[in-house]
Design a protein around this motif. Structure first.
Motif, PDB file in Angstrom:
ATOM      1  N   TYR A 146      61.535  78.828   4.092  1.00 44.89           N
ATOM      2  CA  TYR A 146      62.862  78.665   4.708  1.00 44.89           C
ATOM      3  C   TYR A 146      62.749  78.858   6.010  1.00 44.89           C
ATOM      4  O   TYR A 146      62.151  79.480   6.608  1.00 44.89           O
ATOM      5  CB  TYR A 146      63.832  79.670   4.389  1.00 44.89           C
ATOM      6  CG  TYR A 146      65.228  79.226   5.055  1.00 44.89           C
ATOM      7  CD1 TYR A 146      65.867  78.400   5.014  1.00 44.89           C
ATOM      8  CD2 TYR A 146      65.640  80.460   6.071  1.00 44.89           C
ATOM      9  CE1 TYR A 146      67.373  78.410   5.593  1.00 44.89           C
ATOM     10  CE2 TYR A 146      66.788  80.502   6.922  1.00 44.89           C
ATOM     11  CZ  TYR A 146      67.411  79.037   6.627  1.00 44.89           C
ATOM     12  OH  TYR A 146      68.862  79.021   7.528  1.00 44.89           O
TER      13      TYR A 146
ATOM     14  N   SER B 114      64.889  79.064   9.583  1.00 44.19           N
ATOM     15  CA  SER B 114      66.162  79.674  10.173  1.00 44.19           C
ATOM     16  C   SER B 114      66.183  79.078  11.604  1.00 44.19           C
ATOM     17  O   SER B 114      67.337  79.420  12.267  1.00 44.19           O
ATOM     18  CB  SER B 114      66.094  81.180  10.168  1.00 44.19           C
ATOM     19  OG  SER B 114      64.975  81.758  11.077  1.00 44.19           O
TER      20      SER B 114
ATOM     21  N   GLN C 282      66.866  74.942   8.937  1.00 44.78           N
ATOM     22  CA  GLN C 282      68.214  75.457   8.319  1.00 44.78           C
ATOM     23  C   GLN C 282      68.598  74.457   7.054  1.00 44.78           C
ATOM     24  O   GLN C 282      69.924  74.176   7.074  1.00 44.78           O
ATOM     25  CB  GLN C 282      69.378  75.583   9.231  1.00 44.78           C
ATOM     26  CG  GLN C 282      68.929  76.668  10.368  1.00 44.78           C
ATOM     27  CD  GLN C 282      70.003  76.408  11.477  1.00 44.78           C
ATOM     28  OE1 GLN C 282      70.746  75.733  11.311  1.00 44.78           O
ATOM     29  NE2 GLN C 282      69.618  77.638  12.290  1.00 44.78           N
TER      30      GLN C 282
END
Length: 117
Positions: A48, A50, A78
């Motif tokens: 992931y 961010s 994101q």
């Protein structure tokens, strides 16, 4: 008949994500494979991002030699978890490490299927 057991990544605490702090080799430790050459770890990794922009992730697969041991992935910003390693086997105590071109914005999760013949 082989025995499979699902395990956390060795660089994880209780299965939680591993924040990629490194921005160069050697990368943040993600997993150390099972010792020896009889058993193997089948590694599944997801990431992931961010950050507000795409980030380049380099996974060091068992070593740091370019390009032999590098898997490079551009991770969109994101947008959820992205599969970066689809069950690739490794053993003999080799390490899987990772670094990004931005520190502390990539989080790697995943698991290992330990395979014992």
């Amino acid at each position: 008949m082989s025995v499979f057991s699902k395990r956390f990544l060795s660089g994880s605490t209780n299965g939680r994500g591993i924040k990629v702090a490194a921005t160069a080799t050697p990368g943040t430790l993600i997993h150390t494979a099972v010792a020896g050459t009889t058993n193997m770890d089948e590694v599944w990794l997801y990431v992931y991002n961010s950050h507000t922009a795409a980030v380049m992730l380099t996974v060091e697969w068992g070593g740091v030699t370019v390009p032999d041991d590098n898997i490079n992935v551009s991770v969109p910003a994101q947008q959820g978890l992205f599969k970066i390693l689809p069950g690739i086997p490794i053993n003999n105590g080799l390490e899987v490490r990772a670094f990004g071109d931005v520190a502390n914005v990539l989080v790697i999760t995943g698991f290992v299927n330990r395979i014992e013949p």
